[in-house]
Design a protein around this motif. Structure first.
Motif, mmCIF file in Angstrom:
data_model
loop_
_atom_site.group_PDB
_atom_site.id
_atom_site.type_symbol
_atom_site.label_atom_id
_atom_site.label_comp_id
_atom_site.label_asym_id
_atom_site.label_seq_id
_atom_site.Cartn_x
_atom_site.Cartn_y
_atom_site.Cartn_z
ATOM 1 N N ASP A 237 0.826 -1.207 0.000
ATOM 2 C CA ASP A 237 0.000 0.000 0.000
ATOM 3 C C ASP A 237 0.860 1.256 0.000
ATOM 4 O O ASP A 237 0.519 2.253 -0.654
ATOM 5 C CB ASP A 237 -0.920 0.008 1.231
ATOM 6 N N ARG B 276 -9.828 1.241 -8.519
ATOM 7 C CA ARG B 276 -8.794 1.473 -7.497
ATOM 8 C C ARG B 276 -8.688 0.282 -6.552
ATOM 9 O O ARG B 276 -7.585 -0.176 -6.233
ATOM 10 C CB ARG B 276 -9.122 2.744 -6.704
ATOM 11 N N TYR C 72 -8.417 7.892 -5.990
ATOM 12 C CA TYR C 72 -7.001 7.751 -5.662
ATOM 13 C C TYR C 72 -6.518 8.950 -4.840
ATOM 14 O O TYR C 72 -5.696 8.796 -3.930
ATOM 15 C CB TYR C 72 -6.173 7.635 -6.942
ATOM 16 N N ASN D 145 -7.424 8.560 -1.300
ATOM 17 C CA ASN D 145 -6.483 7.637 -0.659
ATOM 18 C C ASN D 145 -5.183 8.354 -0.287
ATOM 19 O O ASN D 145 -4.640 8.170 0.809
ATOM 20 C CB ASN D 145 -6.186 6.475 -1.606
#
Length: 644
Positions: free
Chosen positions: A148, A222, A340, A343
């Motif tokens: 991640d 995603r 995104y 995130n």
């Protein structure tokens, strides 16, 4: 719920978030670029107008020569060149070529800076992310997924080229369309209003219909991308276990389960992205033809005027329709980036919160240091019977003590009622640990697996912070401020060293730029780590590549490389965390001799399962379930440990 924790952002929120974090010079560049885009749009409109004028001049030069605009130009410049059709056509053709040349040059410069500006933004945010991740506490990394974090740095392009660059493209094309339509409105108000209403409403309808679908499929894309990256990372990093367990097909199946739906989603995204272009192009040229027909059938206009207007409409549609298409395409690209960006914002929020904590700690430490300095200077002044201390001298001394103080380990390391629990479960793994180690001592740490040896070492290094209690270095608490200086004099040899795909010298001098590596020091460290027996067999000696994760080296050779890496810093404290566990008997004896050659010169901590490794230590700490069961001489502790 905080805004930073939402699942997605809208355009304005995302744009404001990115813009607010740009450096001052980047913000200045943005507005300069915006002005350049406005200039390019004006030149574009002027060039299109000149094309329409040129078409009218070629079609009916007499009518153009008698128009009030040309008559006015004749009086202004007093030029005989405009008195005949040939001169008019030649002059207008020169103007067209000149304006189109300037227009294309301006457009090329704008496109270059739009792309460069977006790429610069993602480079800037990528730097912040990487530095922020590396500066985060070690315990945060323990509970984070490495795949991640890698994705987060790679997804910086969703902040730059995939979002901010499309936003700049949108601004650029909106400016061009607005200025073109304004010019068209001046020439043909009625036709312009019709075109604007039809195209505007069509574009809004198309965008409204597809935006919900774009949001949904972008979020799903995603999530699939994250899952695929995790599966691939797991398979590649654990290739040995994958092959031994014969689970290759399992990982391939997991990949296919996610990759096939993702490929369908990409197809849907392209379909939605390309549909507005095709629909608007059809509507736009239908409106162009309808407008020309209406003007010719019901309008009382000359051939030259009709030709010029038709040409202006045609070239406006020729430029405006692709511009509208680019606007919708850029909106689609930017909208696909929003999940995104959400995130990325979560990680930036964590980094910024951590930075605020660091700033508060630094301010507090600075105030304490300044106060101590002031007290010290005042006492010195009093002892010397001085009535006054100059303010500038005081400030100079404060800065010297607060910022230039050099740390030197000279006395002892002390654990004072230290407890520790991992944040993931809150269960204490270190309980009320107390000991004091004098400088130059060699300490062995033993205990069964799970006793807390590695956690104790991480606390000693400073990677973990005690939940309660304190760690004192020469009586000074091991704080965030002291930690960098402490790490500078601490060498660590892990049980499973990280070796990257570089040369042996680069791995020994880990974290140092190639042109700054001291090759002589590397050779000395390799000799001290008993590496000479295999270095001479390598094709390029210390400049030989060792492969990713050291695949070209044996387990024992990898361990000795890690020891050489620790020695390269010339540390005062050396910590060996199962450093001999991967070595054969002969190599273990050689490494043991190397380790104990530092006895009395450096402070050594040796964590080991093999009791023979710690039998020559000054003291041994026996850990059991996170507590010190016994601490004393090797003879006393080892006999009790073996009997238990």
């Amino acid at each position: 719920m905080h805004r930073e924790n939402q699942s997605t952002y809208n355009y304005i929120e995302a744009f404001r978030w990115i813009y607010s974090r740009l450096q001052p010079h980047r913000k200045k560049q943005f507005w300069i670029l915006f002005a350049l885009m406005a200039f390019a749009a004006l030149i574009e409109t002027a060039a299109l107008g000149s094309v329409a004028f040129f078409a009218s001049a070629v079609t009916d030069p007499k009518a153009v020569l008698s128009s009030r605009y040309v008559v006015f130009a004749k009086h202004m410049i007093d030029c005989d060149f405009l008195n005949n059709a040939k001169g008019l056509i030649i002059l207008s053709s020169v103007v067209v070529v000149a304006l189109i040349t300037v227009k294309n040059s301006a457009r090329a410069i704008v496109n270059y800076w739009i792309t460069r500006f977006g790429a610069g933004i993602e480079a800037y945010f990528g730097e912040i992310l990487l530095k922020g991740f590396l500066d985060m506490p070690y315990q945060w990394h323990i509970k984070s997924n490495s795949a991640d974090l890698v994705n987060a740095v790679q997804w910086r392009n969703y902040l730059g080229r995939n979002f901010f660059t499309p936003c700049l493209t949108i601004f650029n094309n909106i400016l061009m369309v607005v200025i073109m339509l304004t010019a068209l409105f001046i020439v043909q108000p009625a036709v312009s209003v019709i075109v604007l209403i039809v195209l505007g409403s069509s574009a809004y309808f198309i965008y409204t219909v597809i935006k919900r679908q774009l949001d949904r499929i972008a979020t799903v894309a995603r999530d699939y991308t994250l899952k695929i990256n995790k599966e691939v990372t797991m398979a590649v990093h654990g290739i040995k276990d994958v092959k031994i367990s014969r689970s290759e097909n399992t990982f391939v199946s997991k990949f296919v389960e996610k990759a096939v739906p993702l490929s369908k989603i990409f197809g849907i995204q392209v379909f939605y992205s390309s549909s507005p272009v095709l629909i608007l192009e059809t509507i736009g040229f239908a409106m162009l033809c309808l407008s020309i027909c209406l003007m010719l059938l019901w309008g009382k206009t000359s051939t030259a005027y009709a030709t010029g207007t038709m040409t202006l409409l045609a070239v406006t549609a020729w430029k405006a329709l692709p511009a509208v298409n680019q606007i919708l395409g850029s909106i689609t690209t930017a909208r696909n980036s929003l999940p995104y960006i959400a995130n990325e914002v979560q990680y930036f929020t964590l980094i910024e919160a951590e930075n605020q904590v660091e700033q508060q700690v630094e301010q507090l430490s600075s105030k304490q240091a300044e106060q101590q300095s002031v007290n010290k200077i005042g006492q010195q002044a009093k002892n010397r019977n001085k009535n006054q201390v100059m303010q500038d001298e005081t400030i100079k001394n404060i800065k010297t003590v607060a910022t230039n103080q050099k740390f030197e380990f000279s006395e002892s390391i002390q654990f004072n009622k230290v407890y520790f629990a991992y944040q993931t479960n809150g269960i204490e793994v270190i309980h009320n640990v107390n000991f004091k180690i004098e400088k130059g001592n060699t300490i062995g740490i033993i205990g069964i697996s799970g006793a807390g040896k590695s956690t104790l070492v991480d606390l000693l290094i400073g990677l973990l912070k005690p939940s309660k209690g304190e760690i004192l270095i020469d009586g000074r608490r091991l704080t965030r401020e002291l930690l960098p200086k402490w790490l500078d004099i601490t060498g660590y040899v892990p049980q499973s060293p990280y070796i990257y795909d570089g040369t042996l010298a680069e791995n020994v001098a880990f974290g140092i730029e190639n042109n700054k590596i001291d090759k002589n020091c590397v050779r000395e460290c390799c000799t001290m780590a008993s590496m000479d027996d295999f270095i001479h067999d390598l094709p390029d000696n210390i400049d030989s590549f060792v492969g990713e994760r050291g695949v070209k080296l044996s387990g024992g050779q990898q361990q000795r490389l890690a020891i050489a890496r620790a020695l390269y810093k010339n540390p005062e404290i050396m910590i060996f965390d199962e450093a001999t566990s991967s070595l054969d008997t002969k190599s273990e004896k050689a490494i043991k001799r190397t380790i104990y050659s530092f006895k009395g010169k450096q402070t050594l901590f040796i964590i080991a399962h093999r009791l023979t490794t710690v039998e020559d230590c000054d003291k041994i700490i026996w850990l059991e379930k996170g507590r010190i069961r016994m601490m004393g001489s090797p003879g006393e502790i080892l006999s009790a440990y073996q009997a238990a």
